[in-house]
Design a protein around this motif. Structure first.
Motif, PDB file in Angstrom:
ATOM      1  N   TRP A 156     -24.777 -46.393  54.408  1.00  0.00           N
ATOM      2  CA  TRP A 156     -25.724 -47.364  53.866  1.00  0.00           C
ATOM      3  C   TRP A 156     -26.850 -47.772  54.807  1.00  0.00           C
ATOM      4  CZ3 TRP A 156     -26.188 -48.793  48.913  1.00  0.00           C
ATOM      5  CH2 TRP A 156     -25.102 -48.556  48.060  1.00  0.00           C
ATOM      6  N   LEU A 181     -24.941 -43.187  45.687  1.00  0.00           N
ATOM      7  CA  LEU A 181     -24.691 -44.597  45.948  1.00  0.00           C
ATOM      8  C   LEU A 181     -25.300 -45.500  44.878  1.00  0.00           C
ATOM      9  CD1 LEU A 181     -25.409 -44.602  49.788  1.00  0.00           C
ATOM     10  CD2 LEU A 181     -23.170 -44.562  48.653  1.00  0.00           C
ATOM     11  N   GLY A 183     -25.614 -49.799  43.906  1.00  0.00           N
ATOM     12  CA  GLY A 183     -25.405 -51.128  44.476  1.00  0.00           C
ATOM     13  C   GLY A 183     -26.340 -52.161  43.905  1.00  0.00           C
ATOM     14  N   THR A 195     -25.183 -56.026  53.371  1.00  0.00           N
ATOM     15  CA  THR A 195     -26.034 -55.424  54.404  1.00  0.00           C
ATOM     16  C   THR A 195     -25.877 -56.154  55.741  1.00  0.00           C
ATOM     17  OG1 THR A 195     -27.905 -56.751  53.562  1.00  0.00           O
ATOM     18  CG2 THR A 195     -27.725 -54.460  52.812  1.00  0.00           C
ATOM     19  N   ASN A 199     -24.255 -53.423  57.857  1.00  0.00           N
ATOM     20  CA  ASN A 199     -25.351 -52.810  58.615  1.00  0.00           C
ATOM     21  C   ASN A 199     -25.843 -53.671  59.774  1.00  0.00           C
ATOM     22  OD1 ASN A 199     -25.234 -50.622  56.898  1.00  0.00           O
ATOM     23  ND2 ASN A 199     -26.831 -51.394  55.531  1.00  0.00           N
ATOM     24  N   SER A 205     -31.083 -51.686  54.607  1.00  0.00           N
ATOM     25  CA  SER A 205     -30.351 -50.714  53.789  1.00  0.00           C
ATOM     26  C   SER A 205     -31.229 -49.506  53.505  1.00  0.00           C
ATOM     27  CB  SER A 205     -29.934 -51.359  52.468  1.00  0.00           C
ATOM     28  OG  SER A 205     -29.345 -50.410  51.591  1.00  0.00           O
ATOM     29  N   TYR A 209     -30.944 -45.360  46.968  1.00  0.00           N
ATOM     30  CA  TYR A 209     -29.718 -45.530  46.182  1.00  0.00           C
ATOM     31  C   TYR A 209     -30.116 -46.054  44.817  1.00  0.00           C
ATOM     32  CZ  TYR A 209     -29.834 -50.661  46.764  1.00  0.00           C
ATOM     33  OH  TYR A 209     -30.191 -51.987  46.720  1.00  0.00           O
TER      34      TYR A 209
END
Length: 330
Positions: A156, A181, A183, A195, A199, A205, A209
């Motif tokens: 991600w 992906l 989301g 995130t 992340n 991100s 996706y």
């Protein structure tokens, strides 16, 4: 009536109310909800009438919708509508005085507080439930039973964009299956929370996706894609457990499954989180809003259990009641 039916019913009721409002052609002279809509209480005992407007997190929406449907059994002349603009979108409406209550799957940000302050909107933060943010994969996925937080980051993080496109790139033991992906969109509090925790920076991100503010779209994406992976609140997984597989998470202490028990005991890290509602102080002075908030808090355990959320523990529930009392005195 099942929990899913109750949510559908509440959503349908909200849609009908919105449709009827639109059909009036804008002739309704009632001021915006957050600006102190006058109560239309009746003289028949404790029965009230009026409208309560909530918007915000799609994760919290089913909980508030369940509260609204239970509440309608006691106060049928009060229409409680629940929108799903995402946590960020909900706060934008709330600070503009368009809603009475904002549902949040993360705490309000400093810039959102400033936006509310600039419009004279004051509020309280009420923690109403706990969530176990759940990572899901397709039922045909036989290889990803547990993922580490590092593997999730590898999928991600912004640097993965256009580069990490296969499950084999995540782990050499995984098959060379295309990674797709799904989301929440960037207005979602779930996106912000995920995130930040995975992340290391809120909002950081990869962009390639499939985003949606509607969790049902994420469900459809993952169920229709063998190599699909997505994430959303625990309650949405429970509703779709027959279609999806929940992934256990290893943050360094071993694999832990998302569950009510693991979210409450602190072992499901870092994806267990509190869920909030933010009522406007001005709106809470209106009898219909006050009555809904009183009902919501007094029955929070029953509402959360029925709607398949993780209920507050006794200490958290006591704090919720104290926070509501402080709001009403504000």
């Amino acid at each position: 009536m099942t929990s899913g039916q109750r949510r559908l019913s509440a959503a349908a009721t909200a849609a009908i109310v919105v449709a009827l409002s639109a059909a009036c052609g804008g002739t309704n002279t009632t001021p915006p909800a957050g600006e102190g809509t006058a109560s239309t209480s009746t003289n028949a005992g404790d029965e009230l009438a009026g409208q309560v407007k909530a918007d915000g997190s799609s994760t919290v929406a089913p909980l508030t919708s369940a509260a609204a449907e239970f509440f309608a059994e006691e106060q049928p002349k009060i229409n409680v509508t629940v929108g799903t603009s995402g946590t960020g979108g909900g706060f934008e409406k709330f600070c503009n005085g368009e809603t009475d209550i904002s549902n949040g799957s993360r705490p309000i940000k400093d810039e959102e507080k400033a936006a509310c302050e600039s419009k004279g909107v004051t509020f309280a933060e009420l923690t109403v439930a706990t969530d176990a943010l759940t990572v899901v994969v397709n039922k045909e996925n036989t290889w990803a039973n547990c993922l580490t937080t590092e593997q999730l980051k590898k999928m991600w993080e912004p640097g993965a964009e256009g580069k990490i496109t296969s499950w084999k790139q995540v782990d050499a033991k995984f098959p060379d299956e295309p990674l797709k992906l799904f989301g929440p969109g960037t207005d979602s509090g779930t996106f912000d929370y995920f995130t930040d925790e995975i992340n290391g920076e809120e909002g950081a991100s990869r962009k390639d996706y499939n985003p949606s503010e509607d969790d049902n779209i994420i469900v459809q994406g993952v169920t229709g894609t063998k190599g699909g992976l997505g994430y959303f609140g625990f309650t949405y997984f429970e509703e779709n457990a027959d279609k999806l597989k929940a992934v256990e998470i290893d943050s360094g202490e071993g694999c832990v499954a998302p569950s009510a028990e693991n979210a409450q005991n602190g072992t499901y890290t870092p994806l267990a989180r509190p869920l909030f509602v933010y009522p406007s102080v001005k709106a809470a002075k209106r009898p219909e809003v006050a009555a809904f908030l009183d009902f919501y808090v007094a029955n929070i355990g029953r509402i959360a259990t029925d709607a398949k959320y993780i209920p507050l523990n006794s200490e958290q529930e006591a704090k919720l009641k104290t926070d509501l009392d402080a709001l009403k005195q504000g």
